[in-house]
Scaffold this active site. Sequence first.
Site, PDB file in Angstrom:
ATOM      1  N   ARG A  61       0.882  -1.281  -0.139  1.00  0.00           N
ATOM      2  CA  ARG A  61      -0.037  -0.010   0.085  1.00  0.00           C
ATOM      3  C   ARG A  61       0.907   1.166  -0.081  1.00  0.00           C
ATOM      4  NH1 ARG A  61      -4.819   0.670   4.383  1.00  0.00           N
ATOM      5  NH2 ARG A  61      -2.854   0.614   5.655  1.00  0.00           N
ATOM      6  N   THR A 105      -1.222   7.485  -0.582  1.00  0.00           N
ATOM      7  CA  THR A 105      -2.735   7.481  -1.380  1.00  0.00           C
ATOM      8  C   THR A 105      -3.453   6.292  -0.662  1.00  0.00           C
ATOM      9  OG1 THR A 105      -1.622   5.875  -2.987  1.00  0.00           O
ATOM     10  CG2 THR A 105      -1.588   8.519  -3.270  1.00  0.00           C
ATOM     11  N   ASP A 121       0.182  -3.560  11.838  1.00  0.00           N
ATOM     12  CA  ASP A 121       0.482  -3.954  10.313  1.00  0.00           C
ATOM     13  C   ASP A 121       0.919  -5.654  10.552  1.00  0.00           C
ATOM     14  OD1 ASP A 121       1.683  -2.826   7.567  1.00  0.00           O
ATOM     15  OD2 ASP A 121       2.633  -4.730   8.106  1.00  0.00           O
ATOM     16  N   ASP A 164       4.417  -6.719   9.018  1.00  0.00           N
ATOM     17  CA  ASP A 164       5.446  -6.342   9.971  1.00  0.00           C
ATOM     18  C   ASP A 164       5.417  -7.281  11.232  1.00  0.00           C
ATOM     19  OD1 ASP A 164       6.387  -4.485   8.447  1.00  0.00           O
ATOM     20  OD2 ASP A 164       5.343  -2.733   9.347  1.00  0.00           O
TER      21      ASP A 164
HETATM   22  O1  LIG Z   1      -4.613  -2.409   9.596  1.00  0.00           O
HETATM   23  C1  LIG Z   1      -4.112  -2.643   8.900  1.00  0.00           C
HETATM   24  C2  LIG Z   1      -4.375  -2.303   7.563  1.00  0.00           C
HETATM   25  C3  LIG Z   1      -3.771  -2.676   6.237  1.00  0.00           C
HETATM   26  N1  LIG Z   1      -2.824  -3.694   6.292  1.00  0.00           N
HETATM   27  C4  LIG Z   1      -1.871  -4.280   5.150  1.00  0.00           C
HETATM   28  O2  LIG Z   1      -2.415  -3.530   4.249  1.00  0.00           O
HETATM   29  C5  LIG Z   1      -3.225  -4.448   3.274  1.00  0.00           C
HETATM   30  C6  LIG Z   1      -4.560  -4.182   2.975  1.00  0.00           C
HETATM   31  O3  LIG Z   1      -4.767  -2.784   2.955  1.00  0.00           O
HETATM   32  P1  LIG Z   1      -6.075  -2.454   2.016  1.00  0.00           P
HETATM   33  O4  LIG Z   1      -6.353  -0.806   2.498  1.00  0.00           O
HETATM   34  O5  LIG Z   1      -7.430  -3.101   2.273  1.00  0.00           O
HETATM   35  O6  LIG Z   1      -5.484  -2.452   0.666  1.00  0.00           O
HETATM   36  C7  LIG Z   1      -2.932  -5.781   3.819  1.00  0.00           C
HETATM   37  O7  LIG Z   1      -2.277  -6.524   2.696  1.00  0.00           O
HETATM   38  C8  LIG Z   1      -2.143  -5.655   4.981  1.00  0.00           C
HETATM   39  O8  LIG Z   1      -1.013  -6.079   4.589  1.00  0.00           O
HETATM   40  C9  LIG Z   1      -2.254  -3.955   7.782  1.00  0.00           C
HETATM   41  O9  LIG Z   1      -1.509  -5.113   7.976  1.00  0.00           O
HETATM   42  N2  LIG Z   1      -3.170  -3.778   8.901  1.00  0.00           N
HETATM   43  O1  LIG Z   2       0.077  -3.848   2.258  1.00  0.00           O
HETATM   44  P1  LIG Z   2       1.493  -3.627   3.005  1.00  0.00           P
HETATM   45  O2  LIG Z   2       2.060  -2.173   2.315  1.00  0.00           O
HETATM   46  O3  LIG Z   2       1.308  -3.535   4.310  1.00  0.00           O
HETATM   47  O4  LIG Z   2       2.409  -4.683   2.635  1.00  0.00           O
HETATM   48  P2  LIG Z   2       3.152  -6.166   3.426  1.00  0.00           P
HETATM   49  O5  LIG Z   2       2.093  -6.950   3.483  1.00  0.00           O
HETATM   50  O6  LIG Z   2       4.388  -6.328   2.689  1.00  0.00           O
HETATM   51  O7  LIG Z   2       3.394  -5.273   4.771  1.00  0.00           O
HETATM   52 MG   LIG Z   3       2.119  -4.337   5.704  1.00  0.00          MG
END
Ligand SMILES: O=c1ccn([C@@H]2O[C@H](COP(=O)(O)O)[C@@H](O)[C@H]2O)c(=O)[nH]1
Ligand SMILES: O=P(O)(O)OP(=O)(O)O
Ligand SMILES: [Mg+2]
Length: 209
Positions: free
Chosen positions: A104, A108, A200, A203
Amino acid sequence: MSNIHVMDHPLIQHKIGVLRKVETGSKEFRELVSEIGMLMCYEATRNLPLEDVEIETPVAKTTAKQIAGKTLGIVPILRAGLGMVDAMLQLVPTAKVGHIGLYRDPDTLNPVEYYCKLPYDVSERDIFVLDPMLATGGSASEAIQFLKDKGVTRIHFLCLIAAPEGVERVRKDHPDVEMYIGALDEKLNDHGYIVPGLGDAGDRLFGTK
Ligand SMILES: O=c1ccn([C@@H]2O[C@H](COP(=O)(O)O)[C@@H](O)[C@H]2O)c(=O)[nH]1
Ligand SMILES: O=P(O)(O)OP(=O)(O)O
Ligand SMILES: [Mg+2]
């Protein structure tokens, strides 16, 4: 019948509670994601079509059941979806695994694609897309669209925690997709993180923060 399934199994709810805790370290986090993934796989495969197959037991010939069609495919959204793959494979060892790499953009919140490798016969399979977190829904919606563009018609999406915004986005963009959700949370914060969520997932799985 709705195609949005929010899990109510006590084991899933209990394990998600432990997963959320800030003091849960990466090792336990990985184990829990895997365990919850396995329990959800059991639920998400409940309606797969079966066909009859003639077999022979040590005692007699009989008609048994087997999963019909060209079986299954698993597609984790990198990185966080990787945490659910082994559990799915334990229950469905013949499934093929594709990978879609999305991160992500922190400003944005739009998904940015950086990798894709799918089984050659992906369009003939029931595909289970995995991502522990459904936040804005941008990542899930893009991954699902990508699979549809490759000809996939039967798509199931599994996440451990979802925000209402993400559920609405996927429902609107892909009303045909079955969604399996471990827990439905309250909202997103200003940075696009699920509240209360767990932070996250990538992470926490891989110890990168
Ligand atoms: O609380 C959160 C929110 C998002 N993530 C990471 O982002 C994407 C999903 O986000 P979208 O906004 O739905 O595209 C997901 O792959 C998670 O890796 C998160 O870890 N924790
Ligand atoms: O969706 P993100 O950016 O959180 O990616 P990742 O799953 O690599 O943490
Ligand atoms: Mg992530």
